[in-house]
Design a protein around this motif. Structure first.
Motif, short mmCIF file in Angstrom:
data_model
loop_
_atom_site.label_atom_id
_atom_site.label_comp_id
_atom_site.label_asym_id
_atom_site.label_seq_id
_atom_site.Cartn_x
_atom_site.Cartn_y
_atom_site.Cartn_z
N LEU A 1 -4.18 -3.07 -7.63
CA LEU A 1 -4.50 -2.28 -6.43
C LEU A 1 -3.47 -2.59 -5.34
O LEU A 1 -3.15 -3.75 -5.11
N ILE A 2 -2.98 -1.53 -4.69
CA ILE A 2 -2.13 -1.71 -3.51
C ILE A 2 -2.70 -0.87 -2.38
O ILE A 2 -2.95 0.33 -2.56
N THR A 3 -2.94 -1.52 -1.23
CA THR A 3 -3.40 -0.77 -0.06
C THR A 3 -2.31 -0.86 1.01
O THR A 3 -1.48 -1.76 0.98
N SER A 4 -2.38 0.06 1.95
CA SER A 4 -1.53 -0.04 3.14
C SER A 4 -2.25 0.66 4.27
O SER A 4 -2.58 1.84 4.16
N ALA A 5 -2.54 -0.08 5.34
CA ALA A 5 -3.26 0.51 6.47
C ALA A 5 -2.33 0.67 7.66
O ALA A 5 -1.80 -0.33 8.17
N PHE A 6 -2.09 1.87 8.07
CA PHE A 6 -1.28 2.20 9.25
C PHE A 6 0.13 1.61 9.16
O PHE A 6 0.77 1.40 10.19
N GLY A 7 0.59 1.36 7.94
CA GLY A 7 1.92 0.79 7.76
C GLY A 7 2.85 1.78 7.07
O GLY A 7 4.02 1.89 7.42
N PHE A 8 2.33 2.49 6.11
CA PHE A 8 3.16 3.38 5.28
C PHE A 8 3.96 4.37 6.14
O PHE A 8 5.13 4.63 5.88
N ARG A 9 3.31 4.91 7.17
CA ARG A 9 3.95 5.89 8.07
C ARG A 9 5.22 5.35 8.72
O ARG A 9 6.07 6.11 9.18
N ASN A 10 5.35 4.02 8.77
CA ASN A 10 6.50 3.40 9.43
C ASN A 10 7.67 3.15 8.49
O ASN A 10 8.70 2.63 8.91
N LEU A 11 7.51 3.49 7.21
CA LEU A 11 8.60 3.26 6.27
C LEU A 11 9.74 4.25 6.54
O LEU A 11 9.50 5.41 6.88
N ALA A 12 10.95 3.78 6.32
CA ALA A 12 12.12 4.61 6.62
C ALA A 12 12.34 5.70 5.57
O ALA A 12 13.14 6.60 5.77
N ASP A 13 11.63 5.59 4.43
CA ASP A 13 11.78 6.60 3.37
C ASP A 13 10.46 6.65 2.59
O ASP A 13 10.16 5.74 1.81
N TYR A 14 9.66 7.69 2.83
CA TYR A 14 8.31 7.75 2.23
C TYR A 14 8.36 7.83 0.70
O TYR A 14 7.56 7.21 0.00
N ASP A 15 9.30 8.61 0.18
CA ASP A 15 9.37 8.75 -1.29
C ASP A 15 9.77 7.43 -1.94
O ASP A 15 9.21 7.04 -2.97
N ALA A 16 10.74 6.74 -1.31
CA ALA A 16 11.15 5.43 -1.85
C ALA A 16 9.97 4.46 -1.79
O ALA A 16 9.78 3.65 -2.70
N GLY A 17 9.16 4.55 -0.73
CA GLY A 17 7.98 3.69 -0.61
C GLY A 17 6.98 3.97 -1.71
O GLY A 17 6.44 3.04 -2.33
N LEU A 18 6.73 5.24 -1.99
CA LEU A 18 5.77 5.60 -3.05
C LEU A 18 6.28 5.14 -4.41
O LEU A 18 5.51 4.64 -5.24
#
Ligand code: SAM
Length: 256
Positions: free
Chosen positions: A141-158
């Motif tokens: 399981l991986i969670t992220s609360a109010f952090g993902f939006r701050n990534l410089a590249d959403y697709d790379a993050g996913l």
């Protein structure tokens, strides 16, 4: 910020603090911003959200009870900040033996998490969400609360989340949204005018609380985010709005 992915020729979408020119400078600006507000982060969070944030974290953690109560589950809370989502996961895991790890790239935020979590079995690691120091298929399981939006590249993050998740592992991304209708109108006034003013006053730092509404505006709408999750390899991605869509939970399962 508009950067092209040289392999696919697609526009890179991610956080773009004022002055950022590329992925690296955007990440650096985000890290410095959170480091600068770390001392007042918890106080501001609770004041500005009227404590509803606690309910959002709890509600998110509860959705993953089946994994959290599983013996030896491996859980990562990404962009954990001062750790409140991580603590909510720990609470739901109760006396289970799940191994729960919080990761963030701001040392100052992590230091606060470590102090708040002393005496627990939680572990903390300084790491960039776009380059995680874990082997493929490591987490259930991986969670992220109010952090993902701050990534410089959403697709790379996913893609990075999908890489370190085990087959059939789950992801839960809790983040802000933009409610519609009359509620949305009132909320936008609060979010764009009141919140930046109060945030700047309490934190003593100009910038981060103007960045917050701008980053939410920039974040993909649910349909687009679900498509991006699908493209990154998550099956049946879903979005559940919380509190009229002010926040919401994206869920997905890595294909087996
Ligand atoms: C708004 S805070 C959220 C903290 C916590 N999850 C919560 O719910 O209160 C966002 C956090 O994401 C972290 N962050 C942003 N981009 C990151 C990245 N690329 N890698 C690791 N952490 C990152 C920031 O340092 C910050 O602590």
């Amino acid at each position: 910020m508009t950067v092209m992915n040289q392999d696919t020729n697609q526009r890179v979408i991610g956080a773009a603090p004022v002055g950022a020119r590329d992925r690296e400078s955007a990440a650096k600006a985000v890290r410095e911003m959170f480091t600068s507000i770390a001392p007042r982060y918890d106080l501001l969070n609770h004041v500005l959200s009227l404590n509803i944030d606690r309910w959002w974290w709890w509600r998110t953690a509860r959705k993953f009870d089946a994994i959290l109560k599983h013996p030896n589950a491996r859980v990562l809370d990404l962009c954990c900040g001062t750790g409140d989502m991580t603590f909510a996961l720990r609470q739901r895991a109760a006396s289970g033996t799940a191994q729960i790890l919080g990761a963030d790239f701001s040392h100052a935020m992590l230091q606060r998490a470590a102090v708040k979590g002393s005496g627990t079995t939680l572990r903390w690691i300084e790491a960039d969400a776009l380059q995680l120091p874990f082997p493929d298929g490591h987490f259930n399981l991986i969670t992220s609360a109010f952090g993902f939006r701050n990534l410089a590249d959403y697709d790379a993050g996913l893609l990075e989340i999908a890489r370190v998740l085990a087959p059939s592992g789950e992801v839960g991304i809790l983040d802000f949204g933009e409610p519609g209708g009359l509620m949305g109108y009132g909320y936008r006034i609060y979010f764009k005018k009141v919140l930046p003013a109060v945030g700047t006053m309490i934190s003593g730092v100009r910038g981060p609380y103007a960045y917050l509404p701008a980053s939410v505006e920039r974040f993909p709408a649910p349909n687009e985010m679900l498509e991006r999750m699908h493209q990154a390899g998550f099956s049946d991605p879903s979005w559940t709005p919380y509190t009229f869509g002010i926040a919401g939970l994206y869920r997905g399962m890595k294909k087996p």
